[in-house]
Scaffold this active site. Structure first.
Site, PDB file in Angstrom:
ATOM      1  N   HIS A 134       0.819  -1.227  -0.051  1.00  0.00           N
ATOM      2  CA  HIS A 134       0.084   0.023  -0.020  1.00  0.00           C
ATOM      3  C   HIS A 134       0.735   1.198  -0.080  1.00  0.00           C
ATOM      4  O   HIS A 134       0.287   2.262  -0.202  1.00  0.00           O
ATOM      5  CB  HIS A 134      -0.978  -0.019   1.233  1.00  0.00           C
ATOM      6  CG  HIS A 134      -0.324   0.292   2.622  1.00  0.00           C
ATOM      7  ND1 HIS A 134       0.436  -0.624   3.097  1.00  0.00           N
ATOM      8  CD2 HIS A 134      -0.313   1.312   3.130  1.00  0.00           C
ATOM      9  CE1 HIS A 134       0.933  -0.451   4.285  1.00  0.00           C
ATOM     10  NE2 HIS A 134       0.642   0.927   4.441  1.00  0.00           N
ATOM     11  N   GLY A 149       3.524   1.751  -2.052  1.00  0.00           N
ATOM     12  CA  GLY A 149       4.057   2.014  -3.301  1.00  0.00           C
ATOM     13  C   GLY A 149       3.194   2.771  -4.326  1.00  0.00           C
ATOM     14  O   GLY A 149       1.881   3.143  -3.683  1.00  0.00           O
ATOM     15  N   GLY A 174      -0.206   0.345  -5.102  1.00  0.00           N
ATOM     16  CA  GLY A 174      -0.917   0.178  -3.869  1.00  0.00           C
ATOM     17  C   GLY A 174      -1.551   1.311  -3.377  1.00  0.00           C
ATOM     18  O   GLY A 174      -2.876   1.118  -2.861  1.00  0.00           O
ATOM     19  N   SER A 185       3.673  -7.132 -15.009  1.00  0.00           N
ATOM     20  CA  SER A 185       3.954  -5.857 -15.911  1.00  0.00           C
ATOM     21  C   SER A 185       4.212  -6.193 -17.454  1.00  0.00           C
ATOM     22  O   SER A 185       4.205  -7.499 -17.580  1.00  0.00           O
ATOM     23  CB  SER A 185       5.424  -5.299 -15.432  1.00  0.00           C
ATOM     24  OG  SER A 185       6.119  -4.721 -16.490  1.00  0.00           O
ATOM     25  N   SER A 186       4.060  -5.409 -18.236  1.00  0.00           N
ATOM     26  CA  SER A 186       4.276  -5.879 -19.692  1.00  0.00           C
ATOM     27  C   SER A 186       5.507  -6.335 -19.978  1.00  0.00           C
ATOM     28  O   SER A 186       5.566  -6.844 -21.173  1.00  0.00           O
ATOM     29  CB  SER A 186       3.590  -4.520 -20.565  1.00  0.00           C
ATOM     30  OG  SER A 186       4.520  -3.370 -20.570  1.00  0.00           O
ATOM     31  N   CYS A 187       6.302  -6.284 -19.237  1.00  0.00           N
ATOM     32  CA  CYS A 187       7.730  -6.598 -19.753  1.00  0.00           C
ATOM     33  C   CYS A 187       7.848  -8.132 -19.329  1.00  0.00           C
ATOM     34  O   CYS A 187       8.732  -8.802 -19.741  1.00  0.00           O
ATOM     35  CB  CYS A 187       8.826  -6.011 -18.658  1.00  0.00           C
ATOM     36  SG  CYS A 187       8.813  -6.686 -16.901  1.00  0.00           S
ATOM     37  N   TYR A 196      13.226  -9.781 -13.526  1.00  0.00           N
ATOM     38  CA  TYR A 196      11.774  -9.240 -13.077  1.00  0.00           C
ATOM     39  C   TYR A 196      10.908  -9.887 -13.856  1.00  0.00           C
ATOM     40  O   TYR A 196       9.781 -10.434 -13.353  1.00  0.00           O
ATOM     41  CB  TYR A 196      11.827  -7.835 -13.404  1.00  0.00           C
ATOM     42  CG  TYR A 196      10.602  -7.021 -12.767  1.00  0.00           C
ATOM     43  CD1 TYR A 196      10.230  -7.059 -11.541  1.00  0.00           C
ATOM     44  CD2 TYR A 196       9.673  -6.481 -13.786  1.00  0.00           C
ATOM     45  CE1 TYR A 196       8.978  -6.326 -10.905  1.00  0.00           C
ATOM     46  CE2 TYR A 196       8.087  -5.934 -13.190  1.00  0.00           C
ATOM     47  CZ  TYR A 196       8.042  -5.840 -12.040  1.00  0.00           C
ATOM     48  OH  TYR A 196       6.872  -5.234 -11.680  1.00  0.00           O
ATOM     49  N   LYS A 245       7.579 -12.187 -12.459  1.00  0.00           N
ATOM     50  CA  LYS A 245       6.355 -12.070 -12.726  1.00  0.00           C
ATOM     51  C   LYS A 245       5.614 -13.123 -13.608  1.00  0.00           C
ATOM     52  O   LYS A 245       4.255 -13.461 -13.441  1.00  0.00           O
ATOM     53  CB  LYS A 245       6.147 -10.707 -13.531  1.00  0.00           C
ATOM     54  CG  LYS A 245       6.477  -9.362 -12.418  1.00  0.00           C
ATOM     55  CD  LYS A 245       5.566  -9.569 -11.393  1.00  0.00           C
ATOM     56  CE  LYS A 245       5.893  -8.467 -10.371  1.00  0.00           C
ATOM     57  NZ  LYS A 245       5.027  -8.311  -9.339  1.00  0.00           N
ATOM     58  N   PRO A 262      -0.309  -4.408 -16.089  1.00  0.00           N
ATOM     59  CA  PRO A 262      -0.315  -2.789 -16.502  1.00  0.00           C
ATOM     60  C   PRO A 262       0.735  -2.989 -17.659  1.00  0.00           C
ATOM     61  O   PRO A 262       1.928  -3.433 -17.398  1.00  0.00           O
ATOM     62  CB  PRO A 262      -0.548  -2.421 -15.149  1.00  0.00           C
ATOM     63  CG  PRO A 262      -0.058  -3.247 -14.293  1.00  0.00           C
ATOM     64  CD  PRO A 262      -0.031  -4.801 -14.738  1.00  0.00           C
ATOM     65  N   HIS A 280      11.791   4.991 -13.121  1.00  0.00           N
ATOM     66  CA  HIS A 280      11.259   4.729 -14.431  1.00  0.00           C
ATOM     67  C   HIS A 280      11.468   6.129 -14.896  1.00  0.00           C
ATOM     68  O   HIS A 280      11.866   6.952 -14.706  1.00  0.00           O
ATOM     69  CB  HIS A 280       9.711   4.176 -14.329  1.00  0.00           C
ATOM     70  CG  HIS A 280       9.832   2.815 -13.961  1.00  0.00           C
ATOM     71  ND1 HIS A 280       9.181   2.448 -12.703  1.00  0.00           N
ATOM     72  CD2 HIS A 280      10.046   1.697 -14.633  1.00  0.00           C
ATOM     73  CE1 HIS A 280       9.315   1.280 -12.470  1.00  0.00           C
ATOM     74  NE2 HIS A 280       9.646   0.567 -13.688  1.00  0.00           N
ATOM     75  N   ASP A 287      18.494   0.952 -24.604  1.00  0.00           N
ATOM     76  CA  ASP A 287      17.065   1.541 -25.032  1.00  0.00           C
ATOM     77  C   ASP A 287      16.078   0.320 -24.288  1.00  0.00           C
ATOM     78  O   ASP A 287      14.970   0.800 -24.338  1.00  0.00           O
ATOM     79  CB  ASP A 287      16.912   1.328 -26.593  1.00  0.00           C
ATOM     80  CG  ASP A 287      17.215   2.648 -27.237  1.00  0.00           C
ATOM     81  OD1 ASP A 287      17.382   3.636 -26.721  1.00  0.00           O
ATOM     82  OD2 ASP A 287      17.432   2.491 -28.448  1.00  0.00           O
TER      83      ASP A 287
HETATM   84  O1  GFB Z   1      11.159   3.388 -17.695  1.00  0.00           O
HETATM   85  P1  GFB Z   1      12.040   2.507 -18.093  1.00  0.00           P
HETATM   86  O2  GFB Z   1      13.347   2.312 -17.189  1.00  0.00           O
HETATM   87  O3  GFB Z   1      11.498   1.356 -18.614  1.00  0.00           O
HETATM   88  O4  GFB Z   1      12.639   3.038 -19.557  1.00  0.00           O
HETATM   89  P2  GFB Z   1      11.271  -0.031 -19.418  1.00  0.00           P
HETATM   90  C1  GFB Z   1      12.003   3.440 -20.739  1.00  0.00           C
HETATM   91  C2  GFB Z   1      12.666   3.710 -21.742  1.00  0.00           C
HETATM   92  O5  GFB Z   1      13.106   5.251 -21.458  1.00  0.00           O
HETATM   93  C3  GFB Z   1      14.295   2.996 -22.001  1.00  0.00           C
HETATM   94  C4  GFB Z   1      14.319   5.452 -21.669  1.00  0.00           C
HETATM   95  O6  GFB Z   1      14.402   3.225 -23.496  1.00  0.00           O
HETATM   96  C5  GFB Z   1      15.035   4.068 -21.518  1.00  0.00           C
HETATM   97  O7  GFB Z   1      16.469   3.908 -21.853  1.00  0.00           O
HETATM   98  N1  GFB Z   1      14.957   6.758 -20.737  1.00  0.00           N
HETATM   99  C6  GFB Z   1      15.047   7.595 -21.182  1.00  0.00           C
HETATM  100  C7  GFB Z   1      14.974   6.699 -19.375  1.00  0.00           C
HETATM  101  N2  GFB Z   1      15.720   8.420 -20.128  1.00  0.00           N
HETATM  102  C8  GFB Z   1      15.592   7.792 -18.898  1.00  0.00           C
HETATM  103  C9  GFB Z   1      15.794   7.867 -17.630  1.00  0.00           C
HETATM  104  O8  GFB Z   1      16.139   8.884 -17.085  1.00  0.00           O
HETATM  105  N3  GFB Z   1      15.393   6.919 -16.754  1.00  0.00           N
HETATM  106  C10 GFB Z   1      15.066   5.846 -17.122  1.00  0.00           C
HETATM  107  N4  GFB Z   1      14.413   4.826 -16.358  1.00  0.00           N
HETATM  108  N5  GFB Z   1      14.679   5.465 -18.476  1.00  0.00           N
HETATM  109  C11 GFB Z   1      11.244  -1.411 -17.172  1.00  0.00           C
HETATM  110  C12 GFB Z   1      11.587  -2.824 -16.783  1.00  0.00           C
HETATM  111  O9  GFB Z   1      11.554  -1.287 -18.618  1.00  0.00           O
HETATM  112  O10 GFB Z   1       9.848  -1.277 -17.230  1.00  0.00           O
HETATM  113  C13 GFB Z   1      10.919  -3.174 -15.651  1.00  0.00           C
HETATM  114  O11 GFB Z   1      12.942  -2.547 -16.581  1.00  0.00           O
HETATM  115  C14 GFB Z   1       9.433  -2.644 -15.767  1.00  0.00           C
HETATM  116  O12 GFB Z   1      11.167  -4.384 -15.391  1.00  0.00           O
HETATM  117  C15 GFB Z   1       9.182  -1.392 -16.194  1.00  0.00           C
HETATM  118  O13 GFB Z   1       8.866  -3.855 -16.505  1.00  0.00           O
HETATM  119  C16 GFB Z   1       7.631  -0.943 -16.314  1.00  0.00           C
HETATM  120  O14 GFB Z   1       9.992  -0.074 -19.961  1.00  0.00           O
HETATM  121  O15 GFB Z   1      12.479   0.228 -20.546  1.00  0.00           O
END
Ligand code: GFB
Length: 320
Positions: free
Chosen positions: A21, A23, A26, A116-118, A145, A149, A172, A188, A278
């Site tokens: 809750h 997070g 939650g 998660s969609s991953c 991860y 999941k 989601p 993220h 990426d």
């Molecule tokens: O949000 P994010 O880390 O999730 O990254 P994923 C999404 C995209 O944004 C990637 C780019 O292509 C990153 O390289 N990006 C650009 C950034 N700038 C940034 C930044 O400052 N921070 C971050 N974090 N990304 C995650 C999974 O993958 O998605 C988890 O690793 C989970 O397990 C989550 O499923 C929902 O979509 O790439």
């Protein structure tokens, strides 16, 4: 006009345990329950460590929830997933196995497991239907991860088959909104960029760096829409297949960055750091099953990002 869908399960007057809750997800589920007049059962980590089987089972024996929404998870962005593989695999596996087993042993009437969609293959057919699960190799940055999941989905299916348990799994797309984690490296993309653009505006920096090429596409779901979807699925769905929760539309990371630049009123340039990964090129969900059950996301990306930034300005979220 179409008939409203009949409820299969009524949450009213049930003791609903929201695991996780504190997070972002939650907390949004607790808000959605409160809107329906339901005060959820919650517990801090000091009260129950869901990574420990004995603690989880003792908690369920003591508190006897009737409904469980399993939103507790160890989460993070692309870099955190890559840097801490043990944490993402072990913690999420333990939480899923402990809670699902304790729910079964203690007579829980209905459980929703969130993933998660991953979970889908890196090169899944787009938009991704639920049937794409386990049809190809995973994206390496988040396979730890994803495996945890996917195991959660399989646990739900196994308990349904063996015990006829009313458990469902919901997947989601990328979530964002109030209460996000603003860690500069481990967040993220939405939270990471809100922070970076905001700080660049304050310091007058000439440019903001975006990780990767900016070409990957992502589908962003506002967390309160997700919470509504979870409650809707609990009330209207039971079945072996997990269900996708998303908006059905996606944007490039470059377009997302431009939107966040506008919302934060930053006037400098964008730079792309190609040395950063990426991740998956695209993970757009097919959301027709949830749509057929009468749910759809209602918050536009522009409106959701504005609300997320307002929450950030108020000091909301973690790792500020
Ligand atoms: O949000 P994010 O880390 O999730 O990254 P994923 C999404 C995209 O944004 C990637 C780019 O292509 C990153 O390289 N990006 C650009 C950034 N700038 C940034 C930044 O400052 N921070 C971050 N974090 N990304 C995650 C999974 O993958 O998605 C988890 O690793 C989970 O397990 C989550 O499923 C929902 O979509 O790439």
């Amino acid at each position: 006009m179409a008939e409203p869908l009949r409820k299969l399960f009524d949450l009213t007057n049930r003791s609903v345990y929201v695991a996780g809750h504190r997070g972002m997800v939650g907390a949004a589920i607790c808000r959605a329950l409160a809107d329906r007049g339901i005060r959820p059962l919650v517990a801090t980590r000091a009260e129950v460590d869901l990574e420990r089987q004995d603690a989880t089972e003792a908690f369920f024996r003591r508190r006897r929830p009737q409904v469980v929404i399993l939103a507790a998870a160890h989460v993070g962005g692309i870099k955190a997933n890559n840097d801490f593989p043990r944490d993402f695999l072990y913690k999420n596996l333990m939480i899923a196995a402990n809670v699902i087993e304790a729910a079964q042993r203690n007579g829980v009437l209905k459980l929703a497991f969130l993933g998660s969609s991953c979970i889908y293959p890196k090169f899944a057919k787009q938009p991704i239907t639920e049937d794409e699960l386990l049809t190809g190799a995973l994206e390496p940055t988040n396979e730890w991860y994803a495996i945890a999941k996917i195991t959660g989905i399989k646990l739900v299916q196994a308990y349904r088959r063996q015990y006829d348990a009313d458990m469902i799994a919901l997947m989601p797309s990328n979530l964002y909104g109030p209460g996000d984690n603003y860690h500069p490296e481990h967040s993220h993309v939405v939270a990471g960029l809100i922070r970076r653009f905001h700080e660049a505006k304050l310091s007058g920096a000439p440019s903001v760096t975006i990780w990767g090429t900016g070409t990957p596409r992502r589908e962003f779901l506002y967390v309160d829409d997700c919470a509504e979807g979870v409650l809707h699925a609990l009330e209207h769905y039971t079945g072996e297949s997990h269900l996708n929760l998303g908006t059905g539309t996606d944007v490039t990371i470059a377009d997302l960055a431009r939107l966040i630049r506008t919302i934060t009123e930053y006037e400098g340039e964008l730079e792309f750091d190609h040395a950063r990964p990426d991740g998956t090129p695209r993970k757009l969900l097919d959301v027709s099953r949830m749509r057929d059950l009468g749910w759809k996301a209602t918050t536009t990306l522009e409106a959701g990002l504005a609300k997320a930034y307002a929450d950030f300005l108020k000091g909301g979220g973690r790792n500020r």
